[in-house]
Each structure stands twice: as C-alpha cells, then as structure tokens.
Design an enzyme around this catalytic site. Structure first.
Site, PDB file in Angstrom:
ATOM      1  N   HIS A   1      -6.613  -0.238  -8.358  1.00 13.82           N
ATOM      2  CA  HIS A   1      -7.232  -1.709  -7.168  1.00 13.82           C
ATOM      3  C   HIS A   1      -8.215  -1.825  -7.181  1.00 13.82           C
ATOM      4  O   HIS A   1      -8.779  -2.793  -7.062  1.00 13.82           O
ATOM      5  CB  HIS A   1      -6.310  -1.535  -5.562  1.00 13.82           C
ATOM      6  CG  HIS A   1      -7.645  -2.084  -4.345  1.00 13.82           C
ATOM      7  ND1 HIS A   1      -8.748  -1.013  -4.285  1.00 13.82           N
ATOM      8  CD2 HIS A   1      -6.976  -3.134  -4.065  1.00 13.82           C
ATOM      9  CE1 HIS A   1      -9.331  -1.352  -3.058  1.00 13.82           C
ATOM     10  NE2 HIS A   1      -8.415  -2.833  -2.281  1.00 13.82           N
TER      11      HIS A   1
ATOM     12  N   HIS B   1      -4.491   3.237  -7.282  1.00 15.81           N
ATOM     13  CA  HIS B   1      -5.417   2.927  -6.536  1.00 15.81           C
ATOM     14  C   HIS B   1      -6.624   2.430  -6.994  1.00 15.81           C
ATOM     15  O   HIS B   1      -8.477   2.580  -6.544  1.00 15.81           O
ATOM     16  CB  HIS B   1      -5.889   4.319  -5.268  1.00 15.81           C
ATOM     17  CG  HIS B   1      -4.908   3.458  -3.984  1.00 15.81           C
ATOM     18  ND1 HIS B   1      -3.525   4.324  -4.049  1.00 15.81           N
ATOM     19  CD2 HIS B   1      -5.121   3.257  -2.838  1.00 15.81           C
ATOM     20  CE1 HIS B   1      -3.310   3.519  -2.978  1.00 15.81           C
ATOM     21  NE2 HIS B   1      -4.124   3.166  -1.943  1.00 15.81           N
TER      22      HIS B   1
ATOM     23  N   ASP C   1       0.586  -1.493   0.080  1.00 14.93           N
ATOM     24  CA  ASP C   1       0.082   0.067   0.006  1.00 14.93           C
ATOM     25  C   ASP C   1       0.743   1.124  -0.074  1.00 14.93           C
ATOM     26  O   ASP C   1       0.634   1.816  -0.982  1.00 14.93           O
ATOM     27  CB  ASP C   1      -1.320  -0.037   1.104  1.00 14.93           C
ATOM     28  CG  ASP C   1      -2.321   0.795   1.056  1.00 14.93           C
ATOM     29  OD1 ASP C   1      -2.449   1.263  -0.094  1.00 14.93           O
ATOM     30  OD2 ASP C   1      -2.674   0.811   2.258  1.00 14.93           O
TER      31      ASP C   1
ATOM     32  N   HIS D   1      -6.198  -5.179   0.798  1.00 21.43           N
ATOM     33  CA  HIS D   1      -5.831  -4.430  -0.446  1.00 21.43           C
ATOM     34  C   HIS D   1      -4.441  -4.034  -0.724  1.00 21.43           C
ATOM     35  O   HIS D   1      -4.218  -3.503  -2.094  1.00 21.43           O
ATOM     36  CB  HIS D   1      -6.611  -3.404   1.114  1.00 21.43           C
ATOM     37  CG  HIS D   1      -6.305  -2.216   0.404  1.00 21.43           C
ATOM     38  ND1 HIS D   1      -7.207  -1.673  -0.426  1.00 21.43           N
ATOM     39  CD2 HIS D   1      -5.303  -0.814   0.506  1.00 21.43           C
ATOM     40  CE1 HIS D   1      -7.298   0.055  -1.084  1.00 21.43           C
ATOM     41  NE2 HIS D   1      -5.607   0.836  -0.470  1.00 21.43           N
TER      42      HIS D   1
END
Length: 363
Positions: free
Chosen positions: A255, A252, A169, A269
């Site tokens: 993602h 992101h 992340d 995540h």
C-alpha cells in the site's frame, strides 16, 4: 523480548452512542477540542449537543491530510482554545492527526469513527503523509487512544464503499500477523505476538468471510443489521488490535509503495491494502485454496484485484519497480516477512497478483 498486546482503555460501540460522547469524555476533560470535517460536523453536532451537559466544545475543521503541517496547525489551535482533551471525529486521517497532536501536547484523545473504512481508530499509530499525500513515515505512539466510541447508526449510514474499504484493510490483518508470527518479528507495540492477538486477527478474517457480504448489502439499504454491527467491530476493533499487536508485513508495505502512483490517490487506504494482501499471498506462494478464498471475497465485495482496479490504466514497468523499491525500503514492514524480499521479488509479485486478478475476472 516480552509479548505485548495494546488496546484502547475503553471501546464503546452501539446505536445512538454519539449523544453520550460528552458523558464518556468527561472522564478525560471538560473542554473538548473536536477535529472533524465540515460535513462530519453537520452529521454529528445535533446528537452531541443533545447530551452536551456542562461540557465545552470547540470545533475545528480538518484540512484533509495527516501531515506534519496539519498536525502542527491543530496543536496550535488546540492550545489557543485552552482545551484539555482532543476528539477526532471522522475517518482515518482525522483520527491519526488527532492522535499525533494529542501525543505531542500530552493530552488525552478520544476517537469517534463516523465510517468503518480503516482500522486506525484503536491503534497507537499515526500514518504520516507529505502535504501532497505520499506516505512519509509511521509515528508510533506510546499508548492507544483513551477511548474509542462508535455510533453504529452513524457508521451504517455512510456510503457502502467506505465499509467495503474497511473490509479491505481488515482483510490484511490475519495474513500480516501470521507472517510476523512465522518470522518472530516484533509487533507495532514493541513486543512479540500474544495468543490473544493472533486469535483476534483470525476472528477478524473469519468475521469478514461470514458477515461481509450481508453487511455490504444491508448498508446499501441504509440499515444496521447484526451483520453490519459485526463488520463494524471487525473493521474497527478486531483489525485495529489485530494489526497493531499482531504486526504489519507485506500488504501495508505494498500500500505504501502504491501511494507513489498518483492514479491510486483516488482510492481509499483499505482498497489498496486489499490488493497488497493479494500481492503478499503471491510473495508467500500461498496455497491455491487460500488465494481462491481471498480473490473471491474481493470480487464479491468489489475490492481491487488488478492494477487497473487501482486506477492504473497503463502499466509502466519502471513505475511498478518504483512501487516495489518503496515497499521494500528498510523503514517499511516487508522486512517482517519470514524470508528475504528484494524489490525484484516485489515487482514480480505485483505483476503476478495483477495477472491472477485478470484471470479470475476473465479479462
């Protein structure tokens, strides 16, 4: 537009700090509504009780998904218990649920990570999913948490995969902030990027490269070294402030698109964000040495660099195009890239990143 940087009112990190939770939280309320998992409560309750003093505590079990149904349930439970401060203890989805519920109730919120797997703790943001775990929307909050407390003894004893996911992340932080700076995009707190935010984002990346491998090896042995302390800070604070005040872009968004593929639900995540970072770099046509550095880091830590690493055993073009379309949706953050991006561009970048990953892995 003004430059804006956001952060928690106070960030506390150290060994054994869990026992000081009630003392710190007394600045915000006397009756704590603690949202955590069953296993999380077992891990932290003895230490919290040691320093409880006159504070009252009501524990509530998290149901597993940060969705509107769960947020509403938590709000009702908190109101029913008459609590005046919400404490989210656990991982990112617990934090985001606690932050959202506190926002709607107008209560202060204290965030206590027991893992360093995401940069959610420090942010004024909740990522909302459907009841089935598919990304739905970002809930932008008016303020960061009142306090973030990290007991590094607790975090360092979590499985190493969680720390590695946090590094995945954090890996996106600098590259997404850089893209936003290049496009002059707004950050997540509604302003332009400050020099401080960019410096924190860059420090986050540099810390990963310097201490990431040593921290991973230490956590495998259940020990907390200086490298572990540094990576916990990078994953939690540097990445949290860096992404929010630096902005989100391609990684992101990729993602979020990947959540539409059921096989990826087994991954954390940060593991999906790491692959999203590689996709963003392919989109940007990043220099070869930068790609080398990122892919080597992912391979050394075990972060995904191929679609197969994400659990996608059979690559279906129509499925990847769905991911690309979701990632490029108007309400997501690919629009913060410094050039126009179409779903076709994203599809090509996903497949290109997968090909690169397979090449580096020799498959």
């Amino acid at each position: 537009m003004a430059k804006i940087i956001g952060s928690p009112s106070r960030y506390v990190q150290g060994k054994g700090e869990m026992k000081n939770l009630c003392g710190h939280a007394a600045n915000f309320g006397k009756k704590l509504f603690v949202l955590t998992s069953v296993s999380g409560r077992k891990r932290v309750e003895p230490a919290i009780a040691e320093g409880q003093g006159d504070a009252q505590i009501v524990y509530e079990v998290f149901n597993g998904e940060c969705c509107k149904t769960e947020i509403n349930r938590v709000m009702e439970a908190c109101k029913g218990a008459g609590c005046d401060v919400i404490v989210g203890i656990g991982g990112g989805k617990i934090h985001d649920t606690a932050k959202a519920a506190a926002h709607y109730l107008g209560l202060p919120v204290v965030i206590v990570p027991t893992i360093a797997s995401t940069d959610a703790p420090c942010s004024a943001l909740s990522v909302i999913y459907t009841d089935d775990g598919v990304f739905e929307e970002y809930l932008f909050l008016p303020a960061s948490p009142n306090m973030v407390l990290v007991d590094t003894d607790v975090v360092s004893k979590a499985p190493e995969r969680l720390l590695i996911a946090g590094m995945g992340d954090a890996l996106a932080t600098y590259f997404e902030a850089r893209a936003c700076q290049r496009s002059d995009a707004a950050n997540c707190v509604g302003g332009k990027i400050t020099m401080a935010a960019m410096a924190l984002a860059r420090l986050c990346y540099d810390t990963l490269l310097t201490d990431g491998i040593n921290a991973m090896l230490a956590v495998k042995e259940n020990i907390c070294t200086k490298a572990v302390e540094n990576i916990i800070e990078a994953n939690t604070y540097l990445s949290g402030i860096g992404f929010e005040s630096g902005g989100l872009a391609g990684a992101h968004a990729i993602h979020n698109g990947l959540t539409a593929i059921e096989e990826t639900h087994e991954l954390y995540h940060g593991e999906k964000v790491a692959f999203g970072t590689l996709v963003q770099l392919v989109l940007e046509h990043a220099p070869e040495d930068e790609l080398d550095e990122v892919i080597d880091f992912c391979l050394e830590t075990g972060l995904p660099v191929t679609l197969e690493d994400l659990g996608i055993k059979e690559v279906k073009p129509e499925q990847i195009m769905e991911v690309a379309q979701l990632a490029a949706a108007e309400n997501d953050t690919l629009g913060n890239m410094p050039f126009e991006v179409t779903p076709e561009d994203v599809y090509a970048a996903i497949m290109g990143a997968d090909a690169l990953g397979r090449y580096y892995k020799g498959i």
